[in-house]
Write an enzyme that holds these catalytic residues in place. Structure first.
Site, short mmCIF file in Angstrom:
data_model
loop_
_atom_site.label_atom_id
_atom_site.label_comp_id
_atom_site.label_asym_id
_atom_site.label_seq_id
_atom_site.Cartn_x
_atom_site.Cartn_y
_atom_site.Cartn_z
N TRP A 1 41.05 35.03 36.39
CA TRP A 1 41.43 36.43 36.19
C TRP A 1 42.94 36.57 36.08
CZ3 TRP A 1 37.86 38.83 34.06
CH2 TRP A 1 36.52 38.70 34.45
N ASP B 1 45.99 42.83 41.53
CA ASP B 1 44.60 43.00 41.15
C ASP B 1 43.77 42.71 42.40
OD1 ASP B 1 42.01 42.81 40.24
OD2 ASP B 1 42.41 41.28 38.71
N LYS C 1 32.66 45.52 42.75
CA LYS C 1 32.47 44.46 43.75
C LYS C 1 32.41 45.04 45.17
CE LYS C 1 33.99 41.37 40.36
NZ LYS C 1 35.10 41.19 39.42
#
Ligand SMILES: *Cc1c(COP(=O)(O)O)cnc(C)c1O
Length: 360
Positions: free
Chosen positions: A102, A170, A194
C-alpha cells in the site's frame, strides 16, 4: 446464520449489534416511514447521522477543533492521488516511507503528480520491519507513512518525529485499534471497511492549516479538500449508508469502553496467535520482525508449504474464513480487527496448536 470466524482482511467483520441496527434502518430509519436508503442527504435525519459520526469520531480519537473531519469516497486509494494533488506543489518534494504494497502504491500515485523522495524503505528484506533511523529533509512538502501494513503484517509503534514537516498517515487498517496522538499528524486517512465500517466511505482527518498550502489553480473540485471542507462532506451526494454504518460502529466502540479498551483486547487477541506461532517455530515462520509485529494482521508461512492446503482445510472445518495470505507474500494472514470476537481468535489458536502437534 452468521456462524463463521471471520478473519477477512477487508471488507471485514462487523459487530453483530451494528449489523442488526443497519438491517433495521434499511427497512425503516427510526420512525420516519422511510428506508435509510431513501432519505435525502440534505434531510435533517441525515444531518443528524453525519453529525453523530463526526462527534463520535472526535470523542474517540480526541480530535481537536483545528482538525476537519471529512467523509469522502474513492477509498484510501483516491487519497493516494488527492494528497499529492493538493499538497505537492511545483518545485517541492514529498517524502514517503516504503513499508509495503500500500505504501508503494501511494508512492506510485505521487510520482505521477510530482517529485518524490523515498526517505526509507524495508523492501530489501521483504518488508519484514519498519525502518527506524532515517533522516527527514526539512523542506519536504509532507512525509507519508502507512501506520499498519495490512499485507506484510507490520505496524509502526513509534511514529517519526518530523518537526515542521507535516506527517500524513494511511491508517486504513489500524484506525481506532489503539490510542494515538492525533496532534502528531497533519492528516490521517482510512478506508472504513477494515476497522470503521463498510466500503464506500473514507475517513479523512485534516489539520486546517494544511489547507492553506493548496495552490489555488485548477484542481477539479471533487479532488480539492477545500471543497469538501466548505460543504461539510456534502459537496455531492455522500455514501449515506456507509456513513450510517460508521456512525454505528463508532457508537459500538464507545459502548465497549472506547479505544483504550479495544487496544487491550486487540493486544490480548494478537498475543494468543503469536504465542502459538512462536511455540512451534519448527512448523510456523512468522513474517514480521518481532518488534514491528502488527496486532491487526498476523502473517506467517508454514515451513513445509506442501501442508498449506491441509491447514486451510483444518481452518475451514473449524468455520474459520479469510486467512489465506495475500498473493504477493503467500502463506497465511489472520486479520484481527476490532470487531473480531476473542472467541474466534481462541478457535484459530486451538487449530494452529493442534495442527502443529499433529505435523510437528
Ligand atoms: C485496504 C487498504 C488500502 C486500500 O483501501 P481502498 O479503500 O480499497 O482504496 C489502502 N491502504 C491500506 C493500508 C489498506 O489496508
Amino acid at each position: 446464520m452468521r456462524n463463521k470466524h471471520n478473519f477477512n482482511p477487508g471488507p471485514a467483520v462487523l459487530p453483530e449489534p451494528v449489523l442488526a441496527e443497519c438491517a433495521r434502518a434499511v427497512l425503516e430509519l427510526n420512525d420516519t416511514g422511510l428506508s435509510l436508503l431513501e432519505i435525502s442527504h440534505r434531510s435533517p435525519e441525515f444531518a443528524e447521522i453525519i453529525e453523530e459520526a463526526e462527534t463520535r469520531l472526535r470523542q474517540l480519537m480526541n480530535i481537536p477543533d483545528h482538525y476537519h473531519i471529512l467523509f469522502l469516497q474513492g477509498g484510501a486509494r483516491l487519497q493516494f492521488a488527492m494528497i499529492p494533488m493538493n499538497f505537492l506543489s511545483r518545485g517541492k518534494r514529498a517524502g514517503y516511507v516504503d513499508t509495503g504494497i500500500w505504501a508503494s502504491k501511494a508512492i506510485e500515485e505521487a510520482q505521477k503528480i510530482g517529485s518524490v523522495q523515498i526517505v526509507a524503505s524495508s523492501k530489501d528484506n521483504n518488508y519484514r520491519h519498519i525502518p527506524r533511523r532515517f533522516s527527514i529533509p526539512s523542506d519536504l512538502a509532507y512525509l507519508h507513512i502507512t501506520s499498519n501494513n495490512t499485507i506484510y503484517g507490520t505496524q509502526w509503534w513509534e511514529f517519526p518525529q518530523t518537526g515542521n514537516v507535516p506527517l500524513i498517515a494511511d491508517m486504513s487498517s489500524d484506525i481506532l485499534s489503539r490510542p494515538i496522538d492525533v496532534q502528531q499528524f497533519a492528516m490521517i486517512y482510512a478506508g472504513a471497511q477494515k476497522n470503521a465500517g463498510t466500503a464506500g466511505v473514507t475517513l479523512v482527518i485534516i489539520r486546517s492549516d494544511l489547507l492553506e498550502q493548496i495552490p489555488s489553480e485548477h484542481l477539479p473540485s471533487m479532488l480539492d479538500y477545500r471543497a469538501h471542507v466548505r460543504a461539510r462532506s456534502l459537496f455531492n451526494t455522500p455514501p449515506v449508508f456507509s456513513i450510517y454504518v460508521t456512525a454505528k460502529v463508532l457508537e459500538w466502540i464507545q459502548n465497549q469502553g472506547g479505544v483504550p479498551e479495544l487496544f487491550r483486547r486487540n493486544q490480548e487477541k494478537a498475543s494468543l496467535i503469536y504465542a502459538v506461532l512462536d511455540s512451534y517455530r519448527e512448523i510456523y515462520e512468522p513474517h514480521a520482525a518481532p518488534e514491528d509485529r502488527s496486532i491487526m494482521n498476523i502473517t506467517f508461512r508454514l515451513r513445509n508449504e506442501r501442508l498449506n492446503d491441509t491447514l486451510l482445510q483444518w481452518c475451514q472445518d473449524a468455520g474459520i474464513v479469510g486467512i489465506k495470505g495475500h498473493r504477493s507474500i503467500g502463506g497465511f494472514r489472520a486479520s484481527l480487527y476490532n470487531a473480531l470476537p476473542l472467541k474466534s481468535v481462541e478457535v484459530l489458536a486451538e487449530v494452529l496448536k493442534a495442527f502443529a502437534q499433529r505435523y510437528g
